[in-house]
Design an enzyme around this catalytic site. Structure first.
Site, mmCIF file in Angstrom:
data_model
loop_
_atom_site.group_PDB
_atom_site.id
_atom_site.type_symbol
_atom_site.label_atom_id
_atom_site.label_comp_id
_atom_site.label_asym_id
_atom_site.label_seq_id
_atom_site.Cartn_x
_atom_site.Cartn_y
_atom_site.Cartn_z
ATOM 1 N N ASP A 104 -3.169 -4.985 -7.431
ATOM 2 C CA ASP A 104 -3.708 -4.638 -8.747
ATOM 3 C C ASP A 104 -3.581 -5.856 -9.674
ATOM 4 O OD1 ASP A 104 -4.694 -2.999 -10.787
ATOM 5 O OD2 ASP A 104 -2.728 -2.237 -11.304
ATOM 6 N N LYS A 132 -8.094 -4.670 -6.034
ATOM 7 C CA LYS A 132 -8.707 -4.363 -7.332
ATOM 8 C C LYS A 132 -8.852 -5.663 -8.111
ATOM 9 C CE LYS A 132 -7.549 0.244 -9.051
ATOM 10 N NZ LYS A 132 -6.627 1.021 -9.907
HETATM 11 O O1 PRP Z 1 -0.514 -5.775 -7.964
HETATM 12 P P1 PRP Z 1 0.496 -5.038 -8.761
HETATM 13 O O2 PRP Z 1 0.066 -4.823 -10.171
HETATM 14 O O3 PRP Z 1 1.860 -5.619 -8.677
HETATM 15 O O4 PRP Z 1 0.578 -3.530 -8.254
HETATM 16 C C1 PRP Z 1 0.501 -3.131 -6.945
HETATM 17 C C2 PRP Z 1 1.753 -2.411 -6.573
HETATM 18 O O5 PRP Z 1 1.950 -1.255 -7.407
HETATM 19 C C3 PRP Z 1 2.035 -0.100 -6.598
HETATM 20 O O6 PRP Z 1 3.358 0.189 -6.227
HETATM 21 P P2 PRP Z 1 4.409 0.909 -7.183
HETATM 22 O O7 PRP Z 1 5.260 -0.130 -7.818
HETATM 23 O O8 PRP Z 1 3.686 1.845 -8.088
HETATM 24 O O9 PRP Z 1 5.347 1.718 -6.208
HETATM 25 P P3 PRP Z 1 4.991 2.601 -4.912
HETATM 26 O O10 PRP Z 1 4.461 1.674 -3.872
HETATM 27 O O11 PRP Z 1 6.291 3.192 -4.520
HETATM 28 O O12 PRP Z 1 3.969 3.648 -5.312
HETATM 29 C C4 PRP Z 1 1.271 -0.459 -5.345
HETATM 30 O O13 PRP Z 1 1.736 0.307 -4.242
HETATM 31 C C5 PRP Z 1 1.600 -1.911 -5.153
HETATM 32 O O14 PRP Z 1 2.830 -2.067 -4.475
HETATM 33 N N1 GUN Z 2 -1.745 5.400 -7.283
HETATM 34 C C1 GUN Z 2 -2.227 4.225 -7.708
HETATM 35 N N2 GUN Z 2 -1.401 3.200 -7.863
HETATM 36 C C2 GUN Z 2 -1.943 2.036 -8.272
HETATM 37 N N3 GUN Z 2 -1.359 0.855 -8.504
HETATM 38 C C3 GUN Z 2 -2.320 0.011 -8.903
HETATM 39 N N4 GUN Z 2 -3.510 0.594 -8.925
HETATM 40 C C4 GUN Z 2 -3.304 1.868 -8.526
HETATM 41 C C5 GUN Z 2 -4.165 2.992 -8.354
HETATM 42 O O1 GUN Z 2 -5.375 2.962 -8.563
HETATM 43 N N5 GUN Z 2 -3.571 4.146 -7.944
#
Ligand code: PRP
Ligand code: GUN
Ligand code: MG
Length: 180
Positions: A104, A132
């Site tokens: 992201d 993204k």
């Molecule tokens: O490119 P970025 O902006 O750093 O975001 C991407 C990260 O964010 C989300 O994880 P999250 O920290 O929400 O934890 P999760 O994997 O446990 O859902 C996703 O799974 C990636 O690991």
């Molecule tokens: N669940 C979820 N986590 C994110 N983290 C960054 N983008 C996204 C998204 O679209 N969905």
């Protein structure tokens, strides 16, 4: 047939679409790492579904060693990524392959790849299910990804909303009323 969860507005990437992209991504890795012994690092929790599907397609010897990271914005807009559960392996001299559900802002993987390079990994690459590009804030690119994702909030296949929906066997968009 997909039995669509009631909270899902639409399916963006079906299990079949994901399967065929994962076949292609795995084929490239199988060629590249034949004869090597990489450490595959799923980034928990989001990557667990994608990574387990990918790993089953890999034919070279590998070690699975997950990592957990949390990213939060500091007082400035630079953001801060902290490893909350580290890998157990010594990466020195070994190839590292991160597996991630979505890139992201790019902060998580930019930080994690730097850490592994700092530990003298032989090489570091990142395979993501989704990318993204519109929401990127740092200059970071995955080496390969399954699909380009729109700037919408997605769930399923590891992606959660408040810890739920990770188990959906597709990537979809939540209905508006779920957020309300
Ligand atoms: O490119 P970025 O902006 O750093 O975001 C991407 C990260 O964010 C989300 O994880 P999250 O920290 O929400 O934890 P999760 O994997 O446990 O859902 C996703 O799974 C990636 O690991
Ligand atoms: N669940 C979820 N986590 C994110 N983290 C960054 N983008 C996204 C998204 O679209 N969905
Ligand atoms: Mg994650």
């Amino acid at each position: 047939m997909i039995r669509m969860n009631n909270d899902i507005e639409k399916v963006l990437f079906s299990q079949e679409q994901l399967n065929s992209r994962m076949d292609e991504m795995a084929a490239r890795l199988n060629e590249k790492y034949a004869g090597e012994e990489p450490i595959v690092i799923p980034v928990l929790n989001g990557a667990m579904i994608f990574a387990s599907d990918m790993i089953k397609r890999l034919t070279f010897k590998l070690t699975i060693d997950p990592i957990k990271a949390s990213s939060y914005a500091g007082t400035s807009s630079t953001g801060n990524v902290k490893i909350t559960q580290d890998i157990k392996s010594d990466v020195q001299g070994r190839p590292v392959i991160f597996m991630e559900d979505i890139i992201d802002t790019g902060r998580t993987l930019q930080a994690l790849t730097k850490v592994m390079a700092g530990r003298s990994a032989k090489s570091v690459e990142v395979i993501a299910m989704l990318d993204k590009p519109e929401t990127r804030v740092v200059d970071f690119h995955a080496d390969d990804y399954g699909f380009k994702a729109p700037n919408e909030f997605l769930v399923g296949y590891g992606l959660d909303y408040n810890g739920l929906y990770r188990n959906l066997p597709f990537v979809g968009v939540l209905k508006q009323r779920v957020y309300a």
